[in-house]
Scaffold this motif. Structure first.
Motif, PDB file in Angstrom:
ATOM      1  N   ALA A  56       0.935  -0.993   0.011  1.00 19.90           N
ATOM      2  CA  ALA A  56       0.127  -0.026   0.105  1.00 19.90           C
ATOM      3  C   ALA A  56       0.809   1.174  -0.058  1.00 19.90           C
ATOM      4  CB  ALA A  56      -0.983  -0.150   1.254  1.00 19.90           C
ATOM      5  N   LEU A  57       2.039   1.197   0.567  1.00 19.21           N
ATOM      6  CA  LEU A  57       2.943   2.249   0.602  1.00 19.21           C
ATOM      7  C   LEU A  57       3.608   2.729  -0.526  1.00 19.21           C
ATOM      8  CD1 LEU A  57       4.082   2.087   4.507  1.00 19.21           C
ATOM      9  CD2 LEU A  57       2.336   3.756   3.462  1.00 19.21           C
ATOM     10  N   SER A  58       3.887   1.509  -1.350  1.00 21.34           N
ATOM     11  CA  SER A  58       4.623   1.705  -2.471  1.00 21.34           C
ATOM     12  C   SER A  58       3.854   1.855  -3.534  1.00 21.34           C
ATOM     13  CB  SER A  58       5.528   0.550  -2.488  1.00 21.34           C
ATOM     14  OG  SER A  58       4.703  -0.879  -2.757  1.00 21.34           O
ATOM     15  N   ASN A  59       2.697   1.684  -3.653  1.00 26.13           N
ATOM     16  CA  ASN A  59       1.771   2.155  -4.530  1.00 26.13           C
ATOM     17  C   ASN A  59       1.705   1.136  -5.541  1.00 26.13           C
ATOM     18  OD1 ASN A  59       0.439   4.422  -3.498  1.00 26.13           O
ATOM     19  ND2 ASN A  59       2.142   5.633  -4.274  1.00 26.13           N
TER      20      ASN A  59
END
Length: 60
Positions: A56-59
């Motif tokens: 989720a944080l690295s898209n």
């Protein structure tokens, strides 16, 4: 945790545990196996959540 004692009773010719007597289940081994399973499950869930957060944080 509470200790529960159970008995495994077999009847007739199908009894392969002895001379027709009851056999007590090895509850200590069962408890260790269950505790190991719960521990493994816990760490797998933590790893999956960490991977999802990373994605989720690295898209991804």
């Amino acid at each position: 945790m509470a200790t529960i004692q159970t008995r495994h009773i077999t009847h007739g010719a199908a009894n392969t545990h002895g001379q027709g007597t009851d056999s007590v289940t090895d509850l200590a081994a069962h408890q260790r196996t269950f505790d190991g399973f719960v521990s493994m499950l816990k760490w797998n869930v933590i790893a999956i959540i960490a991977i999802l957060i990373f994605l989720a944080l690295s898209n991804a």
